[in-house]
Design a protein around this motif. Structure first.
Motif, PDB file in Angstrom:
ATOM      1  N   ARG A  88       0.853  -1.077   0.128  1.00 61.44           N
ATOM      2  CA  ARG A  88       0.162  -0.233   0.079  1.00 61.44           C
ATOM      3  C   ARG A  88       0.884   1.178   0.026  1.00 61.44           C
ATOM      4  O   ARG A  88       1.867   1.315   0.981  1.00 61.44           O
ATOM      5  CB  ARG A  88      -0.738   0.049   1.256  1.00 61.44           C
ATOM      6  CG  ARG A  88      -1.964  -0.763   0.950  1.00 61.44           C
ATOM      7  CD  ARG A  88      -3.186  -0.531   2.072  1.00 61.44           C
ATOM      8  NE  ARG A  88      -4.354  -1.525   1.859  1.00 61.44           N
ATOM      9  CZ  ARG A  88      -5.179  -1.198   0.980  1.00 61.44           C
ATOM     10  NH1 ARG A  88      -5.218   0.037   0.409  1.00 61.44           N
ATOM     11  NH2 ARG A  88      -6.331  -1.750   1.002  1.00 61.44           N
ATOM     12  N   ARG A  89       0.549   2.179  -0.699  1.00 58.34           N
ATOM     13  CA  ARG A  89       1.174   3.248  -1.028  1.00 58.34           C
ATOM     14  C   ARG A  89       0.701   4.597  -0.036  1.00 58.34           C
ATOM     15  O   ARG A  89      -0.715   4.559   0.003  1.00 58.34           O
ATOM     16  CB  ARG A  89       1.080   4.075  -2.517  1.00 58.34           C
ATOM     17  CG  ARG A  89       2.150   5.123  -2.513  1.00 58.34           C
ATOM     18  CD  ARG A  89       1.749   5.703  -4.159  1.00 58.34           C
ATOM     19  NE  ARG A  89       3.054   6.660  -4.595  1.00 58.34           N
ATOM     20  CZ  ARG A  89       3.420   7.584  -4.021  1.00 58.34           C
ATOM     21  NH1 ARG A  89       2.485   8.073  -2.848  1.00 58.34           N
ATOM     22  NH2 ARG A  89       4.234   8.681  -4.202  1.00 58.34           N
ATOM     23  N   SER A  90       1.476   5.150   0.849  1.00 55.94           N
ATOM     24  CA  SER A  90       1.057   6.313   1.734  1.00 55.94           C
ATOM     25  C   SER A  90       1.825   7.474   1.651  1.00 55.94           C
ATOM     26  O   SER A  90       3.278   7.370   1.846  1.00 55.94           O
ATOM     27  CB  SER A  90       1.162   5.543   3.103  1.00 55.94           C
ATOM     28  OG  SER A  90       0.657   6.807   3.991  1.00 55.94           O
ATOM     29  N   PRO A  91       1.040   8.717   1.138  1.00 58.65           N
ATOM     30  CA  PRO A  91      -0.319   8.835   0.903  1.00 58.65           C
ATOM     31  C   PRO A  91      -0.336   8.377  -0.571  1.00 58.65           C
ATOM     32  O   PRO A  91       0.565   8.107  -1.591  1.00 58.65           O
ATOM     33  CB  PRO A  91      -0.430  10.069   0.912  1.00 58.65           C
ATOM     34  CG  PRO A  91       1.092  10.733   0.534  1.00 58.65           C
ATOM     35  CD  PRO A  91       1.936   9.779   1.244  1.00 58.65           C
ATOM     36  N   VAL A  92      -1.695   8.103  -0.885  1.00 57.92           N
ATOM     37  CA  VAL A  92      -2.170   7.706  -2.389  1.00 57.92           C
ATOM     38  C   VAL A  92      -1.944   9.101  -3.242  1.00 57.92           C
ATOM     39  O   VAL A  92      -1.786  10.158  -2.651  1.00 57.92           O
ATOM     40  CB  VAL A  92      -3.635   7.230  -2.353  1.00 57.92           C
ATOM     41  CG1 VAL A  92      -3.648   5.694  -1.549  1.00 57.92           C
ATOM     42  CG2 VAL A  92      -4.548   8.231  -2.093  1.00 57.92           C
ATOM     43  N   LEU A  93      -1.861   8.696  -4.471  1.00 58.43           N
ATOM     44  CA  LEU A  93      -1.702  10.003  -5.297  1.00 58.43           C
ATOM     45  C   LEU A  93      -2.594   9.682  -6.719  1.00 58.43           C
ATOM     46  O   LEU A  93      -3.042   8.808  -6.865  1.00 58.43           O
ATOM     47  CB  LEU A  93      -0.222  10.416  -5.549  1.00 58.43           C
ATOM     48  CG  LEU A  93       0.679   9.244  -6.497  1.00 58.43           C
ATOM     49  CD1 LEU A  93       0.181   9.154  -8.039  1.00 58.43           C
ATOM     50  CD2 LEU A  93       2.073   9.484  -6.189  1.00 58.43           C
ATOM     51  N   VAL A  94      -2.834  10.860  -7.340  1.00 54.92           N
ATOM     52  CA  VAL A  94      -3.466  10.817  -8.552  1.00 54.92           C
ATOM     53  C   VAL A  94      -2.733  11.241  -9.810  1.00 54.92           C
ATOM     54  O   VAL A  94      -1.945  12.307  -9.700  1.00 54.92           O
ATOM     55  CB  VAL A  94      -4.726  11.787  -8.566  1.00 54.92           C
ATOM     56  CG1 VAL A  94      -5.582  11.806  -9.786  1.00 54.92           C
ATOM     57  CG2 VAL A  94      -5.609  11.464  -7.323  1.00 54.92           C
ATOM     58  N   ASN A  95      -2.727  10.377 -10.688  1.00 55.29           N
ATOM     59  CA  ASN A  95      -1.880  10.438 -11.804  1.00 55.29           C
ATOM     60  C   ASN A  95      -2.476  11.558 -12.843  1.00 55.29           C
ATOM     61  O   ASN A  95      -3.657  11.997 -12.624  1.00 55.29           O
ATOM     62  CB  ASN A  95      -1.815   9.148 -12.581  1.00 55.29           C
ATOM     63  CG  ASN A  95      -2.729   8.415 -13.161  1.00 55.29           C
ATOM     64  OD1 ASN A  95      -3.829   9.027 -13.442  1.00 55.29           O
ATOM     65  ND2 ASN A  95      -2.843   7.372 -13.646  1.00 55.29           N
ATOM     66  N   ASN A  96      -1.752  11.545 -13.764  1.00 56.02           N
ATOM     67  CA  ASN A  96      -1.914  12.837 -14.786  1.00 56.02           C
ATOM     68  C   ASN A  96      -3.510  12.384 -15.513  1.00 56.02           C
ATOM     69  O   ASN A  96      -4.165  13.343 -16.284  1.00 56.02           O
ATOM     70  CB  ASN A  96      -1.147  13.036 -16.098  1.00 56.02           C
ATOM     71  CG  ASN A  96       0.083  13.803 -15.138  1.00 56.02           C
ATOM     72  OD1 ASN A  96       0.025  14.049 -14.016  1.00 56.02           O
ATOM     73  ND2 ASN A  96       1.412  13.698 -15.902  1.00 56.02           N
ATOM     74  N   TRP A  97      -3.788  11.217 -15.232  1.00 53.26           N
ATOM     75  CA  TRP A  97      -5.165  10.604 -16.112  1.00 53.26           C
ATOM     76  C   TRP A  97      -6.401  10.670 -15.105  1.00 53.26           C
ATOM     77  O   TRP A  97      -7.464  10.074 -15.538  1.00 53.26           O
ATOM     78  CB  TRP A  97      -4.715   9.504 -16.884  1.00 53.26           C
ATOM     79  CG  TRP A  97      -3.901   9.263 -18.001  1.00 53.26           C
ATOM     80  CD1 TRP A  97      -2.470   9.655 -17.996  1.00 53.26           C
ATOM     81  CD2 TRP A  97      -4.127   9.144 -19.435  1.00 53.26           C
ATOM     82  NE1 TRP A  97      -2.122   9.677 -19.211  1.00 53.26           N
ATOM     83  CE2 TRP A  97      -3.139   9.346 -20.239  1.00 53.26           C
ATOM     84  CE3 TRP A  97      -5.367   8.443 -20.026  1.00 53.26           C
ATOM     85  CZ2 TRP A  97      -2.847   9.052 -21.498  1.00 53.26           C
ATOM     86  CZ3 TRP A  97      -5.333   8.572 -21.495  1.00 53.26           C
ATOM     87  CH2 TRP A  97      -4.341   8.513 -22.112  1.00 53.26           C
ATOM     88  N   GLY A  98      -6.046  11.299 -13.844  1.00 53.75           N
ATOM     89  CA  GLY A  98      -7.094  11.115 -12.977  1.00 53.75           C
ATOM     90  C   GLY A  98      -7.310   9.726 -12.205  1.00 53.75           C
ATOM     91  O   GLY A  98      -8.339   9.621 -11.767  1.00 53.75           O
ATOM     92  N   VAL A  99      -6.371   8.941 -12.264  1.00 49.62           N
ATOM     93  CA  VAL A  99      -6.636   7.452 -11.734  1.00 49.62           C
ATOM     94  C   VAL A  99      -5.788   7.393 -10.560  1.00 49.62           C
ATOM     95  O   VAL A  99      -4.360   7.826 -10.514  1.00 49.62           O
ATOM     96  CB  VAL A  99      -6.029   6.372 -12.579  1.00 49.62           C
ATOM     97  CG1 VAL A  99      -6.525   5.070 -12.153  1.00 49.62           C
ATOM     98  CG2 VAL A  99      -6.767   6.312 -13.942  1.00 49.62           C
ATOM     99  N   THR A 100      -6.228   7.117  -9.316  1.00 49.38           N
ATOM    100  CA  THR A 100      -5.729   7.131  -8.173  1.00 49.38           C
ATOM    101  C   THR A 100      -4.590   5.840  -8.023  1.00 49.38           C
ATOM    102  O   THR A 100      -5.138   4.605  -8.161  1.00 49.38           O
ATOM    103  CB  THR A 100      -6.814   6.910  -7.090  1.00 49.38           C
ATOM    104  OG1 THR A 100      -7.672   8.080  -7.093  1.00 49.38           O
ATOM    105  CG2 THR A 100      -6.009   7.070  -5.714  1.00 49.38           C
TER     106      THR A 100
END
Length: 227
Positions: A133-145
């Motif tokens: 699990r990634r902490s914190p999560v992020l949103v990529n340039n395509w809008g996918v978390t």
């Protein structure tokens, strides 16, 4: 309770197994490791034999193997290995291409995943990813978390040959899309759809790296012939 009671009789147990020979028990799972093994075993069974019926874990009292025991006995679980020299070069070609194609789409904060090889051909998986699990999560340039970090990425040894580029590339992309979620999640499906669009847009670049791949494994073939 019925299984427990009837399994106490050797006569009933023998008759039951004779009538229902192809049962595999599903023991309770409580850990992520057990869940991963269950997923591997199910995938392997689907490709191995569809005649087996999966039943509750209590059926081991009749002497049936669990799904995982049966899978392991038949070499269905992934046996991992480190890549050899030419496999390392093949990984490198794909990784450089992935970074160029997918900048801003995949998360490369932690670098590329550790390279791993699936060495047994009986394994049903052509690729596999170890996720954290990634902490914190992020949103990529395509809008996918982006929810996970891919720590290790596995490719099957049989894909590393002159004509194996497209198979290896598509499998690598598939496994990297697990940054977004598991196979059955909407996030994974969305990410994979976008990833395929990016692949289609990068045809010219992909062909350049395909030639590099072929050069590597042509050289391997030349060495093998000399040996």
């Amino acid at each position: 309770m019925l299984v427990r009671k009837t399994s106490e009789s050797p006569t009933v147990t023998s008759a039951f197994r004779k009538r229902y020979p192809n049962l595999l028990a599903l023991r309770p799972i409580t850990t992520i490791k057990e869940r991963n093994r269950r997923g591997q075993a199910r995938a392997w069974l689907n490709s191995y034999n569809r005649d087996y019926l999966l039943v509750q874990g209590e059926f081991v009292r009749f002497g049936y193997m669990s799904l995982e025991e049966f899978c392991e006995q038949n070499g269905g679980f992934v046996i991992d290995d480190s890549p050899g020299m030419f496999e390392d070069k093949g990984f490198e070609v794909i990784e450089i291409l992935i970074r160029e194609l997918y900048e801003g789409f995949f998360d490369f904060t932690y670098g590329m995943p550790t390279r791993k090889i699936i060495s047994n051909e009986r394994a049903s998986y052509h690729g596999m990813a170890t996720l954290f699990r990634r902490s914190p999560v992020l949103v990529n340039n395509w809008g996918v978390t982006v929810r996970y970090e891919v720590r290790e990425l596995y490719l099957k040894r049989s894909a590393f040959h002159t004509n194996g580029f497209y198979n290896s590339l598509s499998t690598y992309v598939h496994e990297m899309c697990h940054q977004f979620g598991g196979d059955s999640s909407n996030a994974f499906s969305t990410g994979l759809t976008y990833a395929m669009e990016i692949l289609l847009q990068g045809t010219k670049l992909i062909e350049e790296y395909k030639k590099k791949w072929e050069t590597i494994f042509s050289a391997e073939n030349d060495i093998s012939k000399k040996d």
